[in-house]
Design an enzyme around this catalytic site. Structure first.
Site, PDB file in Angstrom:
ATOM      1  N   GLU A 130     -11.723   0.609  -4.584  1.00 40.09           N
ATOM      2  CA  GLU A 130     -11.016   1.190  -3.446  1.00 40.09           C
ATOM      3  C   GLU A 130      -9.774   1.918  -3.964  1.00 40.09           C
ATOM      4  O   GLU A 130      -9.596   2.106  -5.159  1.00 40.09           O
ATOM      5  CB  GLU A 130     -10.613   0.097  -2.458  1.00 40.09           C
ATOM      6  CG  GLU A 130      -9.677  -0.951  -3.050  1.00 40.09           C
ATOM      7  CD  GLU A 130      -9.218  -1.981  -2.030  1.00 40.09           C
ATOM      8  OE1 GLU A 130      -9.525  -1.819  -0.841  1.00 40.09           O
ATOM      9  OE2 GLU A 130      -8.539  -2.942  -2.425  1.00 40.09           O
ATOM     10  N   ASP A 154       0.814  -1.219   0.000  1.00 38.38           N
ATOM     11  CA  ASP A 154       0.000   0.000   0.000  1.00 38.38           C
ATOM     12  C   ASP A 154       0.848   1.269   0.000  1.00 38.38           C
ATOM     13  O   ASP A 154       0.691   2.144   0.863  1.00 38.38           O
ATOM     14  CB  ASP A 154      -0.930   0.019   1.222  1.00 38.38           C
ATOM     15  CG  ASP A 154      -1.851  -1.187   1.265  1.00 38.38           C
ATOM     16  OD1 ASP A 154      -2.419  -1.530   0.220  1.00 38.38           O
ATOM     17  OD2 ASP A 154      -1.994  -1.785   2.354  1.00 38.38           O
TER      18      ASP A 154
END
Length: 451
Positions: free
Chosen positions: A215, A48
């Site tokens: 997302e 991430d």
């Protein structure tokens, strides 16, 4: 980063089924996870990425998959790295943990970051229901809770959506800052000038066209055009849409990044020293997988009309790269399968090499085409030089030693012997060996940067 809601059903079931499908396809095709120059952090599972240029260095803020259980994204801290060349990364360690928020209990998920007026802010999703803010006077911390409470709280705020996760901060040229976040429906809220409060309601973003939002929202701006990019789901591609306002509406334009080999897809786009890059995660190390991911980086290119080309996912990464040309033969260091040889100069990426620093002034010599490391599996004179998956072993580490004003020798750290063209051959395709260093022209190489 996708976080399943229902055990055994719904999002988690779809994500695990999709992951199994992707892994099965990789096994059938013979595909293997990349290693070496990608991943850019070769010794730790992190994911991430949130990439930013602060004080002339690229800073990465990441989820620490190394610490999770391996069965869920349940790590409890965030980590930071920085680099001035996108090859050698300084590990700043854990920079904040869930325990730093007295009001939070678990799940350190995908971070966001920004700088304002010399202060550095981390936006950190926790508990699958809240986003907090931590602040520091330095990009590598230490960070402390900036509010004493959540900036976004599903139990308190309206229109938060399924999960307030994956925060991303964008500051426009007029100084206005916005936070993008959310799953299934993209959300945005304007931040106060203090960066730790909000102004106005949470707004749903509109994206039209043949796409869907899952997302991992991201916004950047080129000229007067706003580029909104995001993962389409689990598994997901990274799509992008454009608009004339940071609040949309946005119109779908295309695919920035195709599917990766895990069920989640999370990216960060940045510009550094005049080049555009994309950082993202995938399974790129031995022992990796859907819960043990690695950060990789590739170049991002725009067409003349402002559209973005789909990124080529590479093992070799972003460079910088160089060629090595034998002094005696004018042939280049090259690869063929696992073998290493000298070859007629060409534009082939198999002739491009990256030097990645290791301890004690040593380097790994990494091939751009394969992402593998130059290695000598032995210490004897005449041992063949090969390329193989980077492991960090001393047999894959070299010292670059100046031979004269224009050439260098490559000295293997395990054997102390030099990269050598046997019998001073001038034939293209000659396999390379190591030999006791003697200063010969067949052990001297001209290093030239690849433009």
């Amino acid at each position: 980063m996708e976080k399943p809601i229902h055990s055994g059903h719904g999002r988690r079931g779809r994500a695990l089924l999709a992951l199994s499908t992707l892994i099965g396809a990789a096994l059938v095709s013979g595909a293997q996870p990349a290693s070496a120059a990608n991943p850019i952090i070769p010794d730790r599972f992190v994911a991430d990425p949130s990439a930013h240029v602060f004080n002339g260095r690229v800073h990465l803020y990441v989820t620490d998959d190394q610490k999770n259980s391996g069965t869920y994204w349940d790590s409890n801290s965030w980590r930071s790295y920085s680099s001035s060349n996108l090859v050698d990364w300084t590990d700043h360690g854990d920079i904040f943990s869930v325990a730093g928020f007295s009001w939070a209990s678990q799940y350190a998920w995908a971070p966001g970051a920004t700088e304002r007026n010399g202060r550095f802010y981390l936006y950190l999703p926790v508990d699958r229901t809240k986003i907090g803010v931590a602040v520091s006077s330095s990009p590598q911390g230490p960070f402390t809770d900036a509010r004493g409470s959540a900036l976004i709280d599903k139990a308190r705020d309206t229109n938060v959506g399924d999960e307030p996760i994956d925060p991303m901060i964008f500051t426009d040229t007029d100084g206005s800052s916005y936070m993008y976040f959310g799953t299934r429906k993209p959300k945005v809220i304007r931040l106060g000038a203090d960066m730790v409060s909000t102004t106005g309601p949470i707004i749903d973003l509109s994206v039209t066209g043949s796409t869907q939002y899952g997302e991992a929202p991201h916004l950047h701006k080129i000229g007067s055009t706003y580029y909104f990019s995001y993962s389409t789901g689990w598994p997901g591609q990274i799509h992008y849409a454009t608009g004339s306002s940071p609040l949309g509406p946005f119109t779908y334009r295309g695919v920035i990044l195709d599917y990766v080999n895990v069920s989640t897809n999370h990216h960060s786009i940045f510009e550094y020293q005049g080049q555009s890059y994309i950082a993202y995660h995938k399974n790129a190390r031995a022992g990796g997988g859907g819960y043990k991911r690695s950060v990789v980086m590739d170049r991002l290119h725009y067409n003349a009309d402002g559209t973005i080309r789909t990124v080529t996912q590479t093992s070799g990464g972003v460079g910088p790269f160089a060629t090595f040309t034998a002094q005696h033969s004018d042939l280049r260091l090259d690869t063929s399968g696992s073998a290493v040889q000298q070859s007629t100069p060409s534009a082939a990426q198999s002739q491009h090499w990256q030097l990645r620093a290791r301890a004690g002034d040593r380097v790994e010599v990494i091939n751009r085409a394969s992402g593998s490391c130059l290695e000598v599996p032995g210490t004897a004179d005449g041992a063949s030089v090969t390329q193989s998956t980077c492991t960090g072993s001393t047999s894959q580490q070299w010292t670059v030693r100046s031979a004269d004003a224009t050439t260098v020798s490559l000295v293997n750290s395990a054997s102390g012997k030099c990269l050598d063209v046997p019998s001073s051959s001038r034939t293209s395709g000659t396999r390379l060996i190591q030999w006791t260093c003697n200063g010969g022209a067949n052990q001297r190489w001209r290093r030239t940067a690849v433009q």
